[in-house]
Design a protein around this motif. Structure first.
Motif, PDB file in Angstrom:
ATOM      1  N   ASN A  52      31.732  13.192 -54.602  1.00 28.54           N
ATOM      2  CA  ASN A  52      30.304  12.946 -54.649  1.00 28.54           C
ATOM      3  C   ASN A  52      29.891  12.617 -56.086  1.00 28.54           C
ATOM      4  O   ASN A  52      30.169  13.373 -57.005  1.00 28.54           O
ATOM      5  CB  ASN A  52      29.584  14.204 -54.155  1.00 28.54           C
ATOM      6  CG  ASN A  52      28.255  13.838 -53.549  1.00 28.54           C
ATOM      7  OD1 ASN A  52      27.555  12.971 -54.089  1.00 28.54           O
ATOM      8  ND2 ASN A  52      27.931  14.467 -52.438  1.00 28.54           N
ATOM      9  N   TYR A  81      23.912   8.544 -58.163  1.00 29.82           N
ATOM     10  CA  TYR A  81      23.589   7.176 -57.770  1.00 29.82           C
ATOM     11  C   TYR A  81      23.802   6.209 -58.946  1.00 29.82           C
ATOM     12  O   TYR A  81      24.344   5.113 -58.774  1.00 29.82           O
ATOM     13  CB  TYR A  81      22.139   7.123 -57.274  1.00 29.82           C
ATOM     14  CG  TYR A  81      21.723   5.755 -56.815  1.00 29.82           C
ATOM     15  CD1 TYR A  81      22.491   5.046 -55.883  1.00 29.82           C
ATOM     16  CD2 TYR A  81      20.572   5.140 -57.312  1.00 29.82           C
ATOM     17  CE1 TYR A  81      22.125   3.785 -55.456  1.00 29.82           C
ATOM     18  CE2 TYR A  81      20.197   3.869 -56.890  1.00 29.82           C
ATOM     19  CZ  TYR A  81      20.985   3.202 -55.967  1.00 29.82           C
ATOM     20  OH  TYR A  81      20.622   1.953 -55.543  1.00 29.82           O
ATOM     21  N   TYR A 127      24.948   5.136 -44.352  1.00 31.06           N
ATOM     22  CA  TYR A 127      24.459   6.005 -43.278  1.00 31.06           C
ATOM     23  C   TYR A 127      22.969   6.223 -43.462  1.00 31.06           C
ATOM     24  O   TYR A 127      22.537   6.768 -44.479  1.00 31.06           O
ATOM     25  CB  TYR A 127      25.182   7.353 -43.309  1.00 31.06           C
ATOM     26  CG  TYR A 127      26.673   7.224 -43.105  1.00 31.06           C
ATOM     27  CD1 TYR A 127      27.205   7.125 -41.827  1.00 31.06           C
ATOM     28  CD2 TYR A 127      27.531   7.182 -44.199  1.00 31.06           C
ATOM     29  CE1 TYR A 127      28.565   6.987 -41.632  1.00 31.06           C
ATOM     30  CE2 TYR A 127      28.899   7.051 -44.022  1.00 31.06           C
ATOM     31  CZ  TYR A 127      29.420   6.941 -42.738  1.00 31.06           C
ATOM     32  OH  TYR A 127      30.762   6.811 -42.547  1.00 31.06           O
ATOM     33  N   GLU A 134      19.855   8.195 -42.844  1.00 29.73           N
ATOM     34  CA  GLU A 134      19.445   9.512 -42.366  1.00 29.73           C
ATOM     35  C   GLU A 134      17.939   9.556 -42.293  1.00 29.73           C
ATOM     36  O   GLU A 134      17.268   8.568 -42.621  1.00 29.73           O
ATOM     37  CB  GLU A 134      20.032  10.585 -43.277  1.00 29.73           C
ATOM     38  CG  GLU A 134      21.566  10.599 -43.156  1.00 29.73           C
ATOM     39  CD  GLU A 134      22.229  11.583 -44.087  1.00 29.73           C
ATOM     40  OE1 GLU A 134      21.622  12.632 -44.340  1.00 29.73           O
ATOM     41  OE2 GLU A 134      23.330  11.296 -44.561  1.00 29.73           O
ATOM     42  N   SER A 155      16.655   9.858 -46.179  1.00 25.74           N
ATOM     43  CA  SER A 155      17.445   9.325 -47.294  1.00 25.74           C
ATOM     44  C   SER A 155      18.549   8.424 -46.759  1.00 25.74           C
ATOM     45  O   SER A 155      18.651   8.196 -45.551  1.00 25.74           O
ATOM     46  CB  SER A 155      18.050  10.481 -48.096  1.00 25.74           C
ATOM     47  OG  SER A 155      18.926  11.196 -47.253  1.00 25.74           O
ATOM     48  N   SER A 166      22.826   7.766 -47.290  1.00 22.93           N
ATOM     49  CA  SER A 166      24.048   8.157 -47.990  1.00 22.93           C
ATOM     50  C   SER A 166      25.076   7.049 -47.840  1.00 22.93           C
ATOM     51  O   SER A 166      25.084   6.312 -46.851  1.00 22.93           O
ATOM     52  CB  SER A 166      24.574   9.504 -47.493  1.00 22.93           C
ATOM     53  OG  SER A 166      24.961   9.377 -46.165  1.00 22.93           O
ATOM     54  N   ASN A 193      29.224   6.005 -48.309  1.00 22.82           N
ATOM     55  CA  ASN A 193      30.610   6.415 -48.486  1.00 22.82           C
ATOM     56  C   ASN A 193      31.404   5.136 -48.753  1.00 22.82           C
ATOM     57  O   ASN A 193      31.373   4.210 -47.946  1.00 22.82           O
ATOM     58  CB  ASN A 193      31.112   7.109 -47.213  1.00 22.82           C
ATOM     59  CG  ASN A 193      32.417   7.837 -47.457  1.00 22.82           C
ATOM     60  OD1 ASN A 193      33.275   7.328 -48.166  1.00 22.82           O
ATOM     61  ND2 ASN A 193      32.556   9.014 -46.872  1.00 22.82           N
ATOM     62  N   SER A 219      31.181   9.023 -52.730  1.00 22.48           N
ATOM     63  CA  SER A 219      29.960   9.023 -51.937  1.00 22.48           C
ATOM     64  C   SER A 219      28.781   9.331 -52.830  1.00 22.48           C
ATOM     65  O   SER A 219      28.926   9.968 -53.890  1.00 22.48           O
ATOM     66  CB  SER A 219      30.069  10.043 -50.807  1.00 22.48           C
ATOM     67  OG  SER A 219      30.131  11.334 -51.348  1.00 22.48           O
ATOM     68  N   THR A 220      27.606   8.864 -52.383  1.00 21.89           N
ATOM     69  CA  THR A 220      26.394   9.150 -53.149  1.00 21.89           C
ATOM     70  C   THR A 220      25.197   9.119 -52.205  1.00 21.89           C
ATOM     71  O   THR A 220      25.320   8.705 -51.046  1.00 21.89           O
ATOM     72  CB  THR A 220      26.223   8.118 -54.288  1.00 21.89           C
ATOM     73  OG1 THR A 220      25.184   8.556 -55.145  1.00 21.89           O
ATOM     74  CG2 THR A 220      25.871   6.727 -53.746  1.00 21.89           C
ATOM     75  N   THR A 221      24.073   9.575 -52.713  1.00 21.61           N
ATOM     76  CA  THR A 221      22.855   9.608 -51.911  1.00 21.61           C
ATOM     77  C   THR A 221      21.745   8.877 -52.677  1.00 21.61           C
ATOM     78  O   THR A 221      21.681   8.981 -53.906  1.00 21.61           O
ATOM     79  CB  THR A 221      22.425  11.066 -51.676  1.00 21.61           C
ATOM     80  OG1 THR A 221      23.570  11.796 -51.264  1.00 21.61           O
ATOM     81  CG2 THR A 221      21.378  11.174 -50.585  1.00 21.61           C
TER      82      THR A 221
END
Ligand SMILES: [Zn+2]
Length: 304
Positions: free
Chosen positions: A36, A39, A57, A59, A62, A64, A66, A77-79
């Motif tokens: 992780n 950003y 993905y 959500e 937010s 995310s 991968n 991965s990041t959000t």
């Protein structure tokens, strides 16, 4: 414990362990592990064209991401906020990375179903196996027809004038009848002994001693009904009965259909499993002189 029950137990526990391993894998499998990162670090990697492909993905509040890197097996991965998504997408495409969208929740459900279906089938199969083991199916399947047992029975009664002649549960018109504690039915007595012998349960005297007043003059079909219950308790079925009744008089053949019916009813089987034959003793010995009647019976049982 014999070898067949050992293999049954092993099979059972093997299925349980297999099921446990599958369940554990399903629950604990997190997919490819990813580092992780922030950003801004992620955007830096995008800028350097280090990203090979990215799964986005969506959500509830937010986004995310991968991503797999070009030059290693590593995943990151990041959000980010949903507002940053158009910019990210544009820069990823510019950098030559492939981009795929997926909805987290639906993808989880599809994944769960895809993994769960074989698991459900396996659980069903295990339950099916357990039921079979419980019913003793494997025992008989492995030994085929080996669980067949045979017993022999013999009986003789003296004949005296003025007594009713009962053979195979049927009273026959005759001037003599057997002397005995019960009704003296030789065929029923020999049959009872053959059944008890095949099941390894002793003989008629063990279960109905002639010293017991409750059996005085008793209908011998009661003995057969009792034998039937003993056999059922031990999972025995009556496969076939073959009998010979030896008497000089009267002629028995015409009464066989009724006798077969009475015996079959007492034993709870169809009458085609009861086979009867009659013989005289050619005038020889006590039977030949009409002083006695005898019966020989062979019974075959199978166990479930
Ligand atoms: Zn008898």
């Amino acid at each position: 414990m014999n070898s067949s029950s050992t293999s049954k137990t092993l099979l059972f526990w093997f299925s349980i362990v297999l099921l446990g391993v599958m369940l554990w894998k399903l629950v604990s499998n997190p997919g490819p592990s990813a580092d992780n990162i922030s950003y801004s670090d992620f955007m830096e990697m995008v800028g350097k064209n280090e990203i090979r492909d990215a799964h986005i993905y969506l959500e509830a509040n937010s986004v995310s991401v991968n991503a797999a890197l070009r030059d290693s097996q590593r995943h990151v991965s990041t959000t980010l906020s949903q507002g940053d998504l158009p910019d990210l997408k544009e820069r990823l495409i510019d950098s030559g990375a492939s981009v795929e969208y997926a909805n987290v929740k639906s993808s989880d459900w599809v994944l769960l179903l895809l993994n769960g279906l074989p698991l459900l089938l396996l659980v069903g199969f295990c339950l099916f196996l357990m039921q079979r083991v419980k019913r003793g199916y494997w025992k008989t399947a492995q030994s085929g027809l080996a669980k067949t047992r045979t017993g022999i029975g013999y009986d003789l009664h003296r004949l005296e004038e003025g007594r009713p002649l009962i053979v195979g549960g049927v009273e026959l018109p005759f001037d003599k009848g057997p002397v005995g504690h019960s009704d003296g039915d030789v065929l029923a007595h020999a049959l009872c002994d053959a059944l008890l012998g095949a099941a390894g349960l002793g003989d008629i005297g063990t279960h109905f001693p002639d010293t017991d007043p409750q059996w005085k003059g008793a209908n011998s079909l009661l003995f057969l009904e009792h034998a039937k219950r003993l056999l059922a308790d031990r999972n025995f079925s009556i496969e076939h009965v073959d009998a010979v009744v030896v008497t000089e008089k009267p002629k028995l053949g015409p009464h066989f259909p009724k006798m077969r019916e009475a015996l079959a009813k007492a034993l709870g089987v169809s009458s085609d499993k009861i086979h009867l034959k009659a013989k005289t003793n050619e005038g020889v010995d006590a039977i030949g002189r009409g002083e006695a009647i005898a019966a020989h019976v062979v019974a075959t049982l199978s166990s479930r």
